[in-house]
Design an enzyme around this catalytic site. Structure first.
Site, PDB file in Angstrom:
ATOM      1  N   CYS A   1      -4.277  -0.734 -14.337  1.00 15.70           N
ATOM      2  CA  CYS A   1      -4.016   0.091 -13.204  1.00 15.70           C
ATOM      3  C   CYS A   1      -3.767  -0.947 -11.919  1.00 15.70           C
ATOM      4  O   CYS A   1      -4.504  -1.803 -11.741  1.00 15.70           O
ATOM      5  CB  CYS A   1      -5.473   0.760 -13.035  1.00 15.70           C
TER       6      CYS A   1
ATOM      7  N   THR B   1      -6.427  -1.633  -9.337  1.00 13.27           N
ATOM      8  CA  THR B   1      -7.832  -2.161  -9.722  1.00 13.27           C
ATOM      9  C   THR B   1      -7.429  -3.626  -9.881  1.00 13.27           C
ATOM     10  O   THR B   1      -6.595  -3.998 -10.802  1.00 13.27           O
ATOM     11  CB  THR B   1      -8.029  -1.512 -11.029  1.00 13.27           C
TER      12      THR B   1
ATOM     13  N   THR C   1     -11.035   1.543  -5.174  1.00 11.65           N
ATOM     14  CA  THR C   1     -10.765   2.126  -6.627  1.00 11.65           C
ATOM     15  C   THR C   1     -11.983   1.487  -7.579  1.00 11.65           C
ATOM     16  O   THR C   1     -12.218   0.215  -7.562  1.00 11.65           O
ATOM     17  CB  THR C   1      -9.582   2.223  -6.927  1.00 11.65           C
TER      18      THR C   1
ATOM     19  N   SER D   1      -8.330  -3.145 -14.944  1.00 12.83           N
ATOM     20  CA  SER D   1      -7.714  -3.997 -14.067  1.00 12.83           C
ATOM     21  C   SER D   1      -6.501  -4.414 -14.737  1.00 12.83           C
ATOM     22  O   SER D   1      -5.432  -4.899 -13.950  1.00 12.83           O
ATOM     23  CB  SER D   1      -8.449  -5.323 -13.706  1.00 12.83           C
TER      24      SER D   1
END
EC number: 3.4.25.2
Length: 181
Positions: free
Chosen positions: A169, A172, A9, A166
Site C-alpha cells: 500500500c 502505508t 492509515t 507497507s
C-alpha cells in the site's frame, strides 16, 4: 478524502496466546499525492495504559475521537465495550461529530472493537482486525500468520502484518510502532 486534509492509515490489532498487540504505520498523507510526515504515532495507550486505541483517517478528527473515547472510558470505569458503544451513539447522533472522517480500533486484554461514525461497534470473529488504506493487506497477512505461524507472539504478528501492508500500500510506510498489553 479531502485533497487538503491530513490523513493517516493502517492500524492492525490482534489477540493471540494471551497477548494483545496493536500496530500502526507512521505515514500521514496530504490528499493523495504528498507525504507530510513519516513518523506519526497513531496508536495510543489510554485509561492508565490498560487500553490501546488506534486510528485511520483524518488526523484532527482522530484526536477529537481519542479525547471523547478517553472521557467515555473514565465515565464507565474502563469498561471498553460500554465506552465504545456510548461513543458510537454520540458520534452517530451528533450532527457535527458525524462529519468526522476517522475510524478507531480500541482494545484491552479481553476484547478488540472497531468503532465507526455510522454507529457501528464491531468485534471481529477471529481476534484480529485492521482498518485504513492498507487494512485489507494487513488483515490478510495477519490471518495467514495466525493460522500458519502460531508460534509468533501477538507483537510479532502485528509488526509483520503491517510490514506486508507497507510493502503493498502506497499510503502505508514501514515506520511501524507496536504497543502491547
Amino acid at each position: 478524502m479531502s485533497k487538503t486534509s491530513l490523513h493517516a492509515t493502517t492500524i492492525y490489532a490482534v489477540r493471540h496466546n494471551g497477548e494483545a498487540a496493536m500496530a500502526g504505520d507512521g505515514q500521514v498523507t496530504l490528499g493523495e499525492q504528498v507525504i507530510m510526515k513519516q513518523t506519526a504515532r497513531k496508536v495510543r495507550r489510554l485509561y492508565e495504559g490498560k487500553v490501546l486505541a488506534g486510528f485511520a483517517g483524518s488526523v484532527a478528527d482522530a484526536f477529537t475521537l481519542f479525547e471523547k473515547f478517553e472521557t467515555k472510558l473514565q465515565q464507565f470505569s474502563g469498561n471498553l465495550e460500554r465506552a465504545a458503544v456510548e461513543l458510537a451513539q454520540e458520534w452517530r447522533g451528533d450532527k457535527q461529530l458525524r462529519q468526522l472522517e476517522a475510524m478507531l480500533i480500541v482494545m484491552d486484554k479481553d476484547a478488540i472493537l472497531v468503532v465507526s461514525g455510522t454507529g457501528e461497534v464491531i468485534a471481529p470473529d477471529d481476534d484480529l482486525i485492521a482498518i485504513g488504506s492498507g487494512g485489507n493487506y494487513a488483515l490478510s497477512a495477519g490471518r495467514a500468520l495466525k493460522r500458519h505461524a502460531s508460534q509468533l507472539s501477538a507483537k510479532e504478528m502485528a509488526y509483520e502484518s503491517l510490514k506486508v501492508a507497507s510493502d503493498i500500500c502506497v499510503f502505508t510506510n514501514d515506520n511501524i510502532i507496536v504497543e502491547t498489553l
